[in-house]
Design an enzyme around this catalytic site. Sequence first.
Site, PDB file in Angstrom:
ATOM      1  N   GLN A  89      55.803  28.642  -7.330  1.00  0.00           N
ATOM      2  CA  GLN A  89      55.745  29.063  -5.924  1.00  0.00           C
ATOM      3  C   GLN A  89      57.013  28.679  -5.175  1.00  0.00           C
ATOM      4  O   GLN A  89      57.806  29.529  -4.805  1.00  0.00           O
ATOM      5  CB  GLN A  89      54.500  28.471  -5.265  1.00  0.00           C
ATOM      6  CG  GLN A  89      53.216  29.027  -5.867  1.00  0.00           C
ATOM      7  CD  GLN A  89      51.969  28.391  -5.264  1.00  0.00           C
ATOM      8  OE1 GLN A  89      52.001  27.768  -4.211  1.00  0.00           O
ATOM      9  NE2 GLN A  89      50.849  28.537  -5.948  1.00  0.00           N
ATOM     10  N   ASP A  90      57.213  27.380  -4.930  1.00  0.00           N
ATOM     11  CA  ASP A  90      58.449  26.921  -4.306  1.00  0.00           C
ATOM     12  C   ASP A  90      58.737  25.512  -4.807  1.00  0.00           C
ATOM     13  O   ASP A  90      57.889  24.875  -5.422  1.00  0.00           O
ATOM     14  CB  ASP A  90      58.381  27.004  -2.774  1.00  0.00           C
ATOM     15  CG  ASP A  90      57.386  26.035  -2.154  1.00  0.00           C
ATOM     16  OD1 ASP A  90      56.416  25.649  -2.835  1.00  0.00           O
ATOM     17  OD2 ASP A  90      57.582  25.664  -0.992  1.00  0.00           O
ATOM     18  N   PRO A  91      59.940  24.997  -4.583  1.00  0.00           N
ATOM     19  CA  PRO A  91      60.315  23.696  -5.163  1.00  0.00           C
ATOM     20  C   PRO A  91      59.488  22.535  -4.603  1.00  0.00           C
ATOM     21  O   PRO A  91      58.957  22.604  -3.489  1.00  0.00           O
ATOM     22  CB  PRO A  91      61.788  23.547  -4.761  1.00  0.00           C
ATOM     23  CG  PRO A  91      62.261  24.921  -4.426  1.00  0.00           C
ATOM     24  CD  PRO A  91      61.062  25.639  -3.882  1.00  0.00           C
ATOM     25  N   ALA A 140      56.691  24.891   1.553  1.00  0.00           N
ATOM     26  CA  ALA A 140      56.807  26.318   1.908  1.00  0.00           C
ATOM     27  C   ALA A 140      57.628  26.560   3.175  1.00  0.00           C
ATOM     28  O   ALA A 140      57.528  27.615   3.790  1.00  0.00           O
ATOM     29  CB  ALA A 140      55.425  26.956   2.044  1.00  0.00           C
TER      30      ALA A 140
END
EC number: 3.2.2.27
Length: 233
Positions: A69-71, A147
């Site tokens: 999804q994201d880091p 996010a």
Amino acid sequence: MKLFDHAPLSLAWREFLQSEFKKPYFLEIEKRYLEALKSPKTIFPKSSNLFHALNLTPPSAVKIILLGQDPYHSTYLKKEQELPVAMGLSFSVEKNAPIPPSLKNIFKELHANLGVPVSCCGDLSAWAKRGMLLLNAILSVEKNQAASHKYIGWEAFSDQILMRLFKTTAPLIVVLLGKVAQKKIVLIPKNKHIIITAPHPSPLSRGFLGSGVFTSVQKAYREVYRKDFDFSL
């Protein structure tokens, strides 16, 4: 591009994606990301690792895609220095960083499925070098703000990466963990690639442990490449 002065991208990927870099959406991504770098806020991963997933796995080498999804937006301490956990690969962490709960569950399921020893190191670079593209849909994040870089527009770029791979390379094994990743199914041409889904490995999600996801990945890999994928670290 100024972006590549801060975040190097390999020649292979620059050529593969060259027409994207002149499009308005990407120029806006570049503008917003560079503005974020110049701000007082701390951005992860460090800019030199922004395209780490791409740099470790050239387009011609991609066999498996494990979409994140994201880091990670957290940090860890090393010799009293605060360092980012994120290092540019989905689910992966810096070599000396504590292993996050989601990655612990990945290692548990991998051991249960294939007998792979549970690693004490969360750096998945070895998988990337063997052809597993560990791509996050969103490539950057603000420290301690999950996010937070959704507004930058990275998903338009990561979608283009995926769609180009789906057009030019076949068959790929696409592993989608969780509902967010599984929304990308609409990008995948039917009957061309092998899609494997499972719940997200987060402890907040149910059903990942016992899903047999890595048994499915290995079975698919054997069918396509007539050998096992090496999951050792």
